[in-house]
Design an enzyme around this catalytic site. Structure first.
Site, PDB file in Angstrom:
ATOM      1  N   ASP A 151      38.702  35.338  40.158  1.00 45.35           N
ATOM      2  CA  ASP A 151      38.556  36.393  39.539  1.00 45.35           C
ATOM      3  C   ASP A 151      38.496  36.119  37.972  1.00 45.35           C
ATOM      4  OD1 ASP A 151      38.287  39.094  38.553  1.00 45.35           O
ATOM      5  OD2 ASP A 151      40.427  39.380  39.072  1.00 45.35           O
ATOM      6  N   LYS A 201      38.631  38.916  31.783  1.00 47.04           N
ATOM      7  CA  LYS A 201      40.323  38.549  31.653  1.00 47.04           C
ATOM      8  C   LYS A 201      40.301  37.800  30.324  1.00 47.04           C
ATOM      9  CE  LYS A 201      41.695  38.757  36.556  1.00 47.04           C
ATOM     10  NZ  LYS A 201      42.814  39.645  36.337  1.00 47.04           N
ATOM     11  N   ASP A 231      43.701  34.375  43.663  1.00 40.10           N
ATOM     12  CA  ASP A 231      43.096  35.714  44.176  1.00 40.10           C
ATOM     13  C   ASP A 231      42.468  35.820  45.370  1.00 40.10           C
ATOM     14  OD1 ASP A 231      43.607  38.226  43.078  1.00 40.10           O
ATOM     15  OD2 ASP A 231      41.475  38.393  42.090  1.00 40.10           O
ATOM     16  N   ASP A 263      37.587  44.467  36.640  1.00 40.04           N
ATOM     17  CA  ASP A 263      38.615  43.826  36.883  1.00 40.04           C
ATOM     18  C   ASP A 263      39.433  44.569  38.065  1.00 40.04           C
ATOM     19  OD1 ASP A 263      40.080  41.667  36.804  1.00 40.04           O
ATOM     20  OD2 ASP A 263      41.483  42.239  35.173  1.00 40.04           O
ATOM     21  N   ARG A 319      40.416  46.009  45.197  1.00 43.12           N
ATOM     22  CA  ARG A 319      40.375  47.124  46.201  1.00 43.12           C
ATOM     23  C   ARG A 319      38.992  47.440  46.695  1.00 43.12           C
ATOM     24  NH1 ARG A 319      42.840  50.285  41.134  1.00 43.12           N
ATOM     25  NH2 ARG A 319      43.703  48.224  41.087  1.00 43.12           N
TER      26      ARG A 319
END
Length: 466
Positions: free
Chosen positions: A237, A244, A255, A314, A318
């Site tokens: 990620d 990030k 992740d 980011d 979900r």
């Protein structure tokens, strides 16, 4: 990790080194039975019975005829999973038995303490297996299976993303399917874009050899209760276009820890022959950055038909879980459980040790917490408050993926997932760290399983079986 069946063996009276377990309160009385030389040996090692201490004692004052070990524990009459883990880490290669009882739950930590991730670096001074004997032969297979499942989570999480991308997760699911005669369907490419549009959108910027996909494994009789296990498989990620920081990206090989938990739990279910119709769903992506990355402000369509405004690229885990949970809901399952390394907010609230648990039903939360406490793998329940649902409202779509304030991040992420779980379905969500920042006995630094054993024992109690 060593073969677990080599670490736990039936006690048939074979030669073994004795292990005595004492605590600090009982140590002064216990030591009275020893000779002056034996007491001096323990005194030289500064052994006083404190937790996780290890002592080596000569069997005789002259040092001949071998030796025995002493371990400090909190309560010799009520062992935990980790009581003998320091012994397993510290003692020399050999075969051991507990002198004054059975190891019981400590069988678990004895095995996990001997885990070594050596894919890239071999130990300079490798130690051979420390074997523990038990007369409780019926407990061996279950203890071995659980330790092996933990080892699988650790292996998968510890492996860097270049060697464990979506294709490697697919290979892991293929291996699992072959081992248990399960069926596996893998959806990718144009079909993925049509059937799982959010999975495709999150993963489309990755290089071809890390292309997005979703694995759907099915196993068991169709007449049995339906159990769905879902795991977040973001193999790396970057944060996407909402990139990030370098420090925030450093551990993002982990992740896919939710997928690792889901795969390991599915293996426990199938290995024990649990009487369920199992659906394992693992959406696997790399959240990369390129000219075709999905963007902040984009509106994605989901498998469910809901439109999702992207407030932050980011908050991608979900999204892929949303499509997978919708697919799981289509099977009208008796229970859905998902695992995800979903939010930093859960870690701020609970730290790395306790996985955040969210459920729709109080009884489900109680069962998972009870199973966790009983097996030294306790989750901590967080709410799914109706009052916060409005924070996911969007002006231009049915829902947004990231709310505009810093409050209750873990619960709001859970509320997002809740929108994709079918109405009335019993569902549990684990927001787990999947990483141990500081080593503890039986639990080395690195990838680790949190909530796995709690989930397994709850499922075994609920659905029956071995």
């Amino acid at each position: 990790m060593a073969d677990n069946h080599a670490l736990i063996q039936p006690d048939r009276g074979q030669e073994a080194i004795s292990i005595h377990l004492v605590n600090r309160e009982g140590f002064p009385e216990w030591i009275k039975q020893l000779s002056a030389g034996q007491r001096a040996a323990l005194e030289a090692q500064k052994f006083d019975g404190s937790g996780y201490q290890v002592g080596i004692v000569p069997a005789k004052d002259n040092g001949e005829d071998g030796w025995f070990a002493v371990g400090g524990v909190a309560n010799p009459q009520d062992l935990s999973s980790w009581c003998m883990a320091k012994l397993a880490e510290s003692l020399p290669e050999g075969t051991y038995r507990r002198a004054d009882g059975e190891p019981g739950p400590a069988l678990h930590g004895w095995q996990t303490a001997q885990y070594v991730f050596d894919r890239y670096k071999k130990p300079e001074r490798p130690v051979g297996p420390r074997v523990l004997l038990t007369k409780d032969v019926k407990a061996i297979d279950g203890a071995v299976a659980q330790a092996r499942a933990v080892g699988l989570v650790r292996d998968l999480v510890n492996t860097p993303a270049e060697d464990l991308g979506p294709a490697a997760l697919e290979e892991q699911c293929e291996k699992l399917a072959k081992q248990h005669s399960a069926s596996l369907t893998v959806t990718r490419g144009d079909t993925l874009e049509q059937e799982y549009p959010m999975v495709h959108a999150v993963g489309r910027a990755a290089a071809r050899h890390h292309a997005p996909r979703i694995m759907h494994l099915t196993w068991g009789k169709e007449s049995d209760p339906v159990l769905a296990i879902v795991g977040k498989g973001v193999c790396f990620d970057s944060g996407g276009l909402d990139v990030k920081s370098s420090s925030g990206m450093l551990l993002m090989k982990k992740d896919m820890g939710g997928a690792a938990h889901a795969i390991a739990l599915a293996e426990l279910v199938m290995g024990a022959g649990l009487p369920v119709r199992l659906h394992l769903l693992v959406p696997a992506v790399e959240n990369a950055i390129s000219s075709n990355s999905f963007r902040p402000g984009d509106v994605l369509r989901s498998r469910k038909g809901l439109t999702v405004e992207i407030g932050n690229t980011d908050a991608e885990g979900r999204l892929i879980l949303g499509d997978a949970l919708q697919r799981a809901s289509e099977e009208k399952p008796d229970f859905i459980i998902d695992f995800a390394t979903l939010t930093g907010a859960a870690r701020v609230a609970l730290g790395p040790e306790f996985p955040a648990l969210m459920t729709r039903q109080d009884s489900t939360a109680a069962a998972l917490i009870a199973a966790g406490k009983a097996h030294d793998d306790e989750p901590w329940r967080l709410p799914l408050p109706d009052a916060y649902r409005e924070w996911l409202n969007s002006d231009i779509a049915d829902i947004q993926n990231a709310h505009g304030n810093s409050f209750a991040g873990a619960s709001v992420a859970g509320l997002f997932l809740d929108r994709f779980v079918g109405e009335g379905i019993d569902w549990a969500h684990f927001d787990t760290f999947a990483w141990r920042p500081v080593a503890r006995p039986g639990r080395p630094k690195g990838g680790d399983a949190y909530g796995l054993r709690a989930a397994w024992h709850m499922l075994r109690d609920r659905f029956g079986g071995g």
